[in-house]
Write a protein that holds these residues in place. Sequence first.
Motif, PDB file in Angstrom:
ATOM      1  N   TYR A  94      -5.753 -10.096   3.995  1.00 54.37           N
ATOM      2  CA  TYR A  94      -7.453 -10.646   3.956  1.00 54.37           C
ATOM      3  C   TYR A  94      -8.029 -10.846   4.600  1.00 54.37           C
ATOM      4  O   TYR A  94      -8.946 -11.740   4.986  1.00 54.37           O
ATOM      5  CB  TYR A  94      -7.940 -10.772   2.381  1.00 54.37           C
ATOM      6  N   SER A 113       0.409  -1.375   0.024  1.00 51.54           N
ATOM      7  CA  SER A 113       0.435  -0.040  -0.009  1.00 51.54           C
ATOM      8  C   SER A 113       0.753   1.444   0.141  1.00 51.54           C
ATOM      9  O   SER A 113       1.876   1.234   1.372  1.00 51.54           O
ATOM     10  CB  SER A 113      -0.661   0.382   1.383  1.00 51.54           C
ATOM     11  N   ARG A 148      -7.495  -7.529   9.100  1.00 53.39           N
ATOM     12  CA  ARG A 148      -9.248  -6.708   9.333  1.00 53.39           C
ATOM     13  C   ARG A 148      -8.828  -6.013  10.918  1.00 53.39           C
ATOM     14  O   ARG A 148     -10.009  -5.429  10.866  1.00 53.39           O
ATOM     15  CB  ARG A 148     -10.009  -7.274   8.651  1.00 53.39           C
ATOM     16  N   SER A 170      -1.457   4.647   2.039  1.00 55.70           N
ATOM     17  CA  SER A 170      -2.684   4.028   2.744  1.00 55.70           C
ATOM     18  C   SER A 170      -3.565   3.830   1.468  1.00 55.70           C
ATOM     19  O   SER A 170      -4.663   3.491   1.947  1.00 55.70           O
ATOM     20  CB  SER A 170      -3.171   5.187   3.825  1.00 55.70           C
ATOM     21  N   CYS A 171      -2.978   3.750   0.325  1.00 58.57           N
ATOM     22  CA  CYS A 171      -4.454   3.603  -1.331  1.00 58.57           C
ATOM     23  C   CYS A 171      -4.315   1.828  -0.473  1.00 58.57           C
ATOM     24  O   CYS A 171      -3.973   1.530  -0.048  1.00 58.57           O
ATOM     25  CB  CYS A 171      -3.917   3.519  -1.957  1.00 58.57           C
ATOM     26  N   GLU A 172      -5.318   1.695  -1.861  1.00 62.91           N
ATOM     27  CA  GLU A 172      -5.503   0.470  -1.343  1.00 62.91           C
ATOM     28  C   GLU A 172      -4.591  -0.958  -2.117  1.00 62.91           C
ATOM     29  O   GLU A 172      -3.974  -0.654  -2.587  1.00 62.91           O
ATOM     30  CB  GLU A 172      -6.967  -0.134  -2.575  1.00 62.91           C
ATOM     31  N   ALA A 173      -4.623  -1.638  -1.091  1.00 62.10           N
ATOM     32  CA  ALA A 173      -3.094  -2.548  -0.887  1.00 62.10           C
ATOM     33  C   ALA A 173      -2.863  -3.481  -2.697  1.00 62.10           C
ATOM     34  O   ALA A 173      -4.284  -3.724  -3.017  1.00 62.10           O
ATOM     35  CB  ALA A 173      -3.013  -3.114  -0.207  1.00 62.10           C
ATOM     36  N   LYS A 209     -13.945   0.635   8.657  1.00 64.85           N
ATOM     37  CA  LYS A 209     -13.111  -0.165   8.856  1.00 64.85           C
ATOM     38  C   LYS A 209     -13.616  -2.050   8.819  1.00 64.85           C
ATOM     39  O   LYS A 209     -14.778  -1.687   9.518  1.00 64.85           O
ATOM     40  CB  LYS A 209     -12.053  -0.190   9.135  1.00 64.85           C
TER      41      LYS A 209
END
Length: 371
Positions: A184, A84, A189, A87-90, A371
């Motif tokens: 994931y 990432s 999470r 902090s953007c989408e991984a 989140k």
Amino acid sequence: MKFKLLATILAIALATGIKAGPTIPVSGHVINADDPGIQYVGRVDFTNPQRPAFNFPGTEIRANFEGTSLKMIARPMSGYFMVSIDSCEAFKVSLNCPADSVVTLATALRDGRHSVRIAYAMEGLDTHPEFWGFVLDNECDILRPTALPDRRIEFIGNSITCAYGVESTEKTAPFEYATENHFYSYATRVSDALSAIHTSISRSGIGVYRNYGDARTGSRDCMPQEFRNTLFADSTRHWDYSRWQPDVVCINLGTNDFSTDNYDASLYEQAYRKFLAQVRGVYPKAKIIILSGPMLGEKENSIEKAVLDKLQKESRKHGDKNVYRFDFTPQTGDLGYGASYHPSYRQQQKIADELTPFISSLTGWQQNVGK
């Protein structure tokens, strides 16, 4: 030194038994892995500080950097990583070719300050991953690191925690590193939702007294043995627990102990009791949550839960008020399955959504909105 590092990549690969032909030299400013601006989260072996080694899923590398591009240098065949930027989408990157030691993580960034978070996506028992550094634009450098969150969680588990098969949608598919992705998992999470950092001491097939499919009497290399190690399956390098003291420890073990209808619940209970004492011995102040997983059938799930309930009551009776119980909702297939009937992407999210508020209630940590 930076040019020496690049010049010796091929020599190192050959010395470690990796066959690779010569490749085009990398241009840019090489940052060695021991740069003080690089942060590591997880069990990492720094015997060679410029070749830090790790093999537990979820191990993280973080840094702030300047410039318009970023490359990562690692041991060829290290496997899959999630990345990432700012902090953007991984996204996932791969080092699965004998000639691959450098992978581009970002280009054409706005010239300025940026951040990177790299998480090891898989179990590295067979791939022996090592991080060798970064490559930045010429005249650019690693910047002062951002303080890591002071909230710490350790997840001790099996394939469920590894997120075995989470990227697959075929329940009968076999294990593949390509479809395993700890990023994931419920562990990542939960940690992200609570603005925490975490370690994952997990391995597919592992149990407390018996690994998947092994003899009823048990296995020699279960979690109590591996829990001591910096690297999985390497008893020569023991972990220094003073380097990481979690606030919360989540233990999710038992699915493999009760596998293949060839188990002894009394041996499971005895081993779990000892392991709980082992964990408490090295983490004297942590809140320990002992969980039942979502994969067992009704009979085995009931037996496991009864054992765990008993162990919690024992702990409380003996004065340890910081041992807690939590049960994941058993999966039914309504959210699909990952490979080999493991929790799907959506099932991992469901069990994360179950565990997050429980940990929040114990710690007072607020959950991030969205989140």
